[in-house]
Design an enzyme around this catalytic site. Structure first.
Site, PDB file in Angstrom:
ATOM      1  N   GLU A 228      42.238  35.796  50.472  1.00  0.00           N
ATOM      2  CA  GLU A 228      42.347  37.226  50.778  1.00  0.00           C
ATOM      3  C   GLU A 228      42.185  38.152  49.573  1.00  0.00           C
ATOM      4  O   GLU A 228      41.812  39.317  49.724  1.00  0.00           O
ATOM      5  CB  GLU A 228      43.671  37.540  51.489  1.00  0.00           C
ATOM      6  CG  GLU A 228      44.946  37.279  50.689  1.00  0.00           C
ATOM      7  CD  GLU A 228      45.494  35.882  50.867  1.00  0.00           C
ATOM      8  OE1 GLU A 228      46.722  35.727  50.835  1.00  0.00           O
ATOM      9  OE2 GLU A 228      44.692  34.946  51.018  1.00  0.00           O
TER      10      GLU A 228
ATOM     11  N   ARG B  98      38.034  32.665  41.953  1.00  0.00           N
ATOM     12  CA  ARG B  98      38.942  31.895  42.811  1.00  0.00           C
ATOM     13  C   ARG B  98      39.918  31.113  41.937  1.00  0.00           C
ATOM     14  O   ARG B  98      39.530  30.520  40.930  1.00  0.00           O
ATOM     15  CB  ARG B  98      38.147  30.933  43.682  1.00  0.00           C
ATOM     16  CG  ARG B  98      37.114  31.602  44.586  1.00  0.00           C
ATOM     17  CD  ARG B  98      37.739  32.436  45.681  1.00  0.00           C
ATOM     18  NE  ARG B  98      36.763  32.742  46.735  1.00  0.00           N
ATOM     19  CZ  ARG B  98      37.057  33.415  47.830  1.00  0.00           C
ATOM     20  NH1 ARG B  98      38.283  33.876  48.035  1.00  0.00           N
ATOM     21  NH2 ARG B  98      36.126  33.658  48.747  1.00  0.00           N
TER      22      ARG B  98
ATOM     23  N   THR C 193      63.239  76.572  72.847  1.00  0.00           N
ATOM     24  CA  THR C 193      63.240  77.533  73.967  1.00  0.00           C
ATOM     25  C   THR C 193      62.738  76.920  75.262  1.00  0.00           C
ATOM     26  O   THR C 193      62.674  77.609  76.282  1.00  0.00           O
ATOM     27  CB  THR C 193      62.350  78.746  73.618  1.00  0.00           C
ATOM     28  OG1 THR C 193      61.028  78.278  73.306  1.00  0.00           O
ATOM     29  CG2 THR C 193      62.920  79.501  72.417  1.00  0.00           C
TER      30      THR C 193
ATOM     31  N   GLY D  43      37.049  45.150  25.139  1.00  0.00           N
ATOM     32  CA  GLY D  43      36.033  44.315  25.757  1.00  0.00           C
ATOM     33  C   GLY D  43      34.621  44.720  25.401  1.00  0.00           C
ATOM     34  O   GLY D  43      33.722  43.885  25.358  1.00  0.00           O
TER      35      GLY D  43
ATOM     36  N   VAL E 207      37.604  49.855  17.964  1.00  0.00           N
ATOM     37  CA  VAL E 207      37.936  51.214  17.559  1.00  0.00           C
ATOM     38  C   VAL E 207      38.257  51.174  16.072  1.00  0.00           C
ATOM     39  O   VAL E 207      39.138  50.437  15.629  1.00  0.00           O
ATOM     40  CB  VAL E 207      39.137  51.777  18.347  1.00  0.00           C
ATOM     41  CG1 VAL E 207      39.498  53.162  17.847  1.00  0.00           C
ATOM     42  CG2 VAL E 207      38.814  51.830  19.832  1.00  0.00           C
TER      43      VAL E 207
ATOM     44  N   ASP F 109      45.151  54.964  35.292  1.00  0.00           N
ATOM     45  CA  ASP F 109      45.436  53.760  34.488  1.00  0.00           C
ATOM     46  C   ASP F 109      46.600  53.988  33.533  1.00  0.00           C
ATOM     47  O   ASP F 109      46.531  53.626  32.352  1.00  0.00           O
ATOM     48  CB  ASP F 109      44.196  53.308  33.728  1.00  0.00           C
ATOM     49  CG  ASP F 109      44.309  51.835  33.309  1.00  0.00           C
ATOM     50  OD1 ASP F 109      45.140  51.107  33.896  1.00  0.00           O
ATOM     51  OD2 ASP F 109      43.579  51.411  32.402  1.00  0.00           O
TER      52      ASP F 109
ATOM     53  N   LYS G   3      49.954  53.279  31.674  1.00  0.00           N
ATOM     54  CA  LYS G   3      50.755  52.142  31.223  1.00  0.00           C
ATOM     55  C   LYS G   3      51.024  52.369  29.741  1.00  0.00           C
ATOM     56  O   LYS G   3      50.333  53.174  29.093  1.00  0.00           O
ATOM     57  CB  LYS G   3      50.026  50.809  31.444  1.00  0.00           C
ATOM     58  CG  LYS G   3      48.635  50.724  30.835  1.00  0.00           C
ATOM     59  CD  LYS G   3      47.956  49.433  31.246  1.00  0.00           C
ATOM     60  CE  LYS G   3      46.513  49.393  30.775  1.00  0.00           C
ATOM     61  NZ  LYS G   3      45.806  48.188  31.240  1.00  0.00           N
TER      62      LYS G   3
ATOM     63  N   ASN H 239      48.275  52.613  27.066  1.00  0.00           N
ATOM     64  CA  ASN H 239      47.378  53.767  27.005  1.00  0.00           C
ATOM     65  C   ASN H 239      48.081  55.033  26.532  1.00  0.00           C
ATOM     66  O   ASN H 239      47.603  56.144  26.780  1.00  0.00           O
ATOM     67  CB  ASN H 239      46.728  54.002  28.369  1.00  0.00           C
ATOM     68  CG  ASN H 239      45.673  52.973  28.676  1.00  0.00           C
ATOM     69  OD1 ASN H 239      45.211  52.263  27.786  1.00  0.00           O
ATOM     70  ND2 ASN H 239      45.284  52.858  29.932  1.00  0.00           N
TER      71      ASN H 239
ATOM     72  N   ASP I 203      42.156  56.786  26.817  1.00  0.00           N
ATOM     73  CA  ASP I 203      41.347  55.943  27.689  1.00  0.00           C
ATOM     74  C   ASP I 203      41.201  56.540  29.085  1.00  0.00           C
ATOM     75  O   ASP I 203      42.051  56.381  29.944  1.00  0.00           O
ATOM     76  CB  ASP I 203      41.902  54.529  27.802  1.00  0.00           C
ATOM     77  CG  ASP I 203      40.890  53.622  28.497  1.00  0.00           C
ATOM     78  OD1 ASP I 203      39.882  54.132  29.018  1.00  0.00           O
ATOM     79  OD2 ASP I 203      41.102  52.408  28.520  1.00  0.00           O
TER      80      ASP I 203
ATOM     81  N   THR J 283      45.711  48.889  36.867  1.00  0.00           N
ATOM     82  CA  THR J 283      46.346  47.671  36.366  1.00  0.00           C
ATOM     83  C   THR J 283      47.289  47.164  37.448  1.00  0.00           C
ATOM     84  O   THR J 283      48.085  47.951  37.976  1.00  0.00           O
ATOM     85  CB  THR J 283      47.102  47.979  35.067  1.00  0.00           C
ATOM     86  OG1 THR J 283      46.157  48.429  34.088  1.00  0.00           O
ATOM     87  CG2 THR J 283      47.838  46.761  34.544  1.00  0.00           C
TER      88      THR J 283
END
Length: 706
Positions: free
Chosen positions: A209, A218, A343, A412, A416, A526, A528, A531, A544, A563
């Site tokens: 699912e 998977r 009424t 990724g 920086v 996002d 968290k 960030n 970000d 996230t």
């Protein structure tokens, strides 16, 4: 005293002295052991930190996983997705920062849109009543899918198609990317992970699912133990069903509201918000929905069936029939305007029952009041002036003018770097560099362009500023404000958790950033600790904006992104979401800052989502969370997005908080970072130089204005 007694006393004294000497030696030995243990603990902590830093560089830094983008996202460029290879750079350090108390850093999930040129048609597949009941039963027995609406479940049952697998066939292979969910009708399958048997599943079970939410690998292998007959549905079909049912309902409810006199002058966005809080109530024939003379604060729209209106006159015991109302008619609207006494009588008279859409006065007033308060506060913001001023200051700056001093983080798509301009050490900037080939490969162009646009226009002290963008044959670059106080995530990792006062300050900074964004109909998506960056004064700034998006007034978006621990229920259930999803994440952030861990965590994303769908009331709050903080978190994390508290500043938890001092930056932050100069990177972890060879040139799909 006799000689023997004296000798005995001396012997005892000598024995006592000997034992005391041994005891001192043992104490000294224990102290040495404890000292060595402390040294070893320190060494272990140091090595663990070094391992964490090393893993940041060598492990895949994010797993952007594909999901669906629907509704208004049909209008977006089809490039706004990610295929799970690579990832979006989060903050200065990115989503693969060092593990937090043994817990890996949360990885963000990106999303794919439906292709506007080739939308998946909804094809209904004939099936027997027995098969329909089996599929429906399996869905209702599944922790995730049982949360879907009855109309959605009915359409999913309609669209599932048959597949067959012979014994020993592999239905799902661990590690493969999946997009199909299955329901077992006949046969038996075996579940294994890493070649180890886990369980056996038989008829009436759902599996796979997670694949209908987004494109993911998977996590187990499912092999047919016997010949198997299954029913299947593709992610795109599932997402289309979810989007379509939501939009049909919203349009229908909004049209109802437009026919009501007290609503007709309200703007479309307000009507859509009201339609979101309408809930359905059913009545049997003969039930009194409203009784004359009773007090009430509820407004009704008939969704199905008929009701009769009667009035009981003062000089008679009989009820006088007035008229019959049916689908689309409404009653009780005066209750929303403050008139409590009913009424007339409203009685369900349809033999098949009556269904009404309902809203109460408190909810209605909460939606109507204060809608323009935030917009009014920021109405004089000169976006064009800010952009013009920034462009003027940096218009002649070239990429070659920048000297790299150190790496602030790894993501990724690249890194920086802390940079200075032409050896001017009085100022520094953060240069975010992103590999074009990887962005194109993972189809993130639209997200990058949206990030540039939103950050470039933002003029808020609680949002990291973007000054200029560059590009060359290999990379895209964003020159941003440097925040040398470090990441809030790192501070939280080291301290374990924050007290009420500290959490209040950082939450207040986020509220200010959200107010600014939401006044422009921008959803962030996002939030968290990773960030949130501290500037040199200790104030927090939001960074970000890869998942940020500008929404049309009152409209929703259907992208599955964020996230896992911070994703709102409506995102998981594909009901469409708006800025209310940001308030959900604000409640999650408060909980994490106060405790060190978010409230919703599971062993894998699907378990996390199922915990989220059980709601905040199923979460046990630690004792150190005060009553007012607990109440605010629960008001932010309401299952119904329209019921979430948006006027956070007025909540009791913020009583006495100096909002004006926060906005003018005269309020003293709870943590003052030590930053010795404009090029001091001591609040960031150390990173090795970039050893990765540049990717091949790829200029396809790029806006010339980047």
């Amino acid at each position: 005293m006799s000689t023997s007694v004296m000798n005995r006393l001396r012997d005892l004294e000598r024995e006592l002295a000997r034992r005391m000497s041994e005891s001192r030696k043992k104490d000294e030995y224990i102290a040495r052991l404890e000292h060595r243990l402390d040294e070893r603990d320190a060494s272990v902590r140091h090595l663990r930190n070094e391992i964490d830093k090393f893993q940041q560089v060598v492990r895949p830094l994010t797993q952007h996983i594909m999901a669906m983008q629907m509704a208004d996202d049909y209008l977006e460029h089809s490039a706004g997705c990610c295929n799970g290879r690579g990832g979006h750079h989060h903050g200065f350090v990115g989503p693969a920062a060092s593990s937090f108390k043994g817990r890996p850093t949360r990885q963000a999930i990106s999303a794919e849109p439906l292709r506007t040129t080739d939308p998946l048609p909804i094809v209904k597949v004939p099936k027997s009543t027995k098969s329909r009941e089996l599929i429906k039963g399996a869905i209702l027995d599944n922790d995730f899918m049982k949360n879907l609406e009855s109309t959605q479940i009915r359409e999913i049952v309609d669209c599932m198609y048959p597949v067959e697998y012979a014994a020993d066939s592999v239905i799902i292979k661990e590690g493969d990317v999946g997009s199909i969910v299955y329901v077992m009708e006949e046969g038996r399958v075996e579940v294994s992970r890493e070649n180890k048997y886990l369980s056996t599943m038989t008829s009436g079970k759902v599996f796979g699912e997670l694949a209908i939410l987004y494109n993911c690998k998977r996590t187990a292998t499912i092999k047919a133990a016997t010949d198997c007959k299954l029913w299947a549905i593709e992610r795109q079909c599932f997402q289309t069903i979810m989007m379509r049912t939501g939009l049909i309902r919203q349009t229908e409810y909004t049209d109802f509201l437009k026919s009501v006199p007290i609503f007709k002058d309200l703007p479309e966005e307000t009507l859509i918000k009201i339609s979101d809080v309408l809930y359905e109530t059913s009545y049997s024939a003969g039930d009194y929905i409203i009784r004359q003379g009773a007090r009430g604060d509820t407004f009704f729209i008939i969704n199905k069936g008929k009701v009769k209106v009667t009035i009981k006159q003062s000089n008679s015991t009989e009820e006088k029939y007035i008229r019959t109302l049916q689908k689309g008619d409404f009653f009780g609207e005066k209750a929303l305007q403050g008139e409590d006494l009913r009424t007339a009588n409203i009685i369900a008279c349809d033999p098949d029952g009556v269904s009404c859409l309902v809203i109460d006065r408190e909810t209605f007033n909460q939606l109507i009041s204060g809608l323009d308060e935030i917009r009014t506060r920021y109405k004089d913001d000169d976006v064009a002036g800010r952009i013009s001023s920034t462009n003027k200051e940096f218009q002649n700056l070239k990429l070659s003018d920048l000297q790299v001093l150190a790496t602030l983080g790894v993501g990724g798509f690249g890194r920086v770097e802390l940079v200075q301009v032409n050896n001017d050490t009085s100022k520094s900037y953060a240069l975010k560099q992103m590999k074009k080939s990887q962005i194109v490969e993972t189809r993130q162009q639209q997200h990058i362009m949206s990030e540039k646009e939103i950050m470039g226009e933002a003029n808020c002290d609680f949002i990291v500023k973007l000054y200029k963008t560059f590009k060359d044959q290999k990379y895209l670059y964003m020159l941003m404000e440097s925040c040398l106080g470090g990441e809030l995530w790192t501070i939280l990792r080291d301290k374990g958790h924050f007290d009420d006062s500290t959490t209040r300050f950082y939450t207040g900074c986020v509220v200010e950033a959200f107010d600014y964004l939401h006044s422009r109909n921008i959803i962030y998506r996002d939030l968290k600790p990773e960030n949130l960056l501290l500037d040199i004064t200790g104030y927090v700034k939001l960074v970000d904006f890869g998942f940020a998006k500008k929404l049309q007034n009152g409209r929703k978006t259907w992208t599955f992104c964020g996230t896992p621990e911070y994703v709102a229920p409506e995102v998981i259930l594909n009901r469409g979401h708006d800025i209310s999803a940001d308030y959900w994440s604000l409640g999650v952030l408060m909980f994490e800052l106060l405790t060190g861990t978010p409230p919703f965590t599971g062993a894998d994303p699907m378990k996390t989502y199922n915990i989220i769908l059980k709601g905040i009331d199923a979460i046990e709050f630690p004792r150190n969370i005060t009553r007012n903080a607990r109440v605010l978190i629960k008001k932010l994390c309401r299952d119904n997005p329209a019921e979430r508290l948006t006027e956070v500043q007025k909540h009791k938890w913020f009583d006495g908080f100096n909002w004006e001092g926060l906005r003018t930056r005269t309020l003293t932050p709870p943590i003052l970072p030590v930053v010795r100069s404009a090029i001091d990177t001591s609040n960031f972890d150390n990173y090795p130089p970039d050893a990765d060879s540049p990717p091949p040139d790829d200029n396809s799909g790029w806006d010339s204005n980047f």
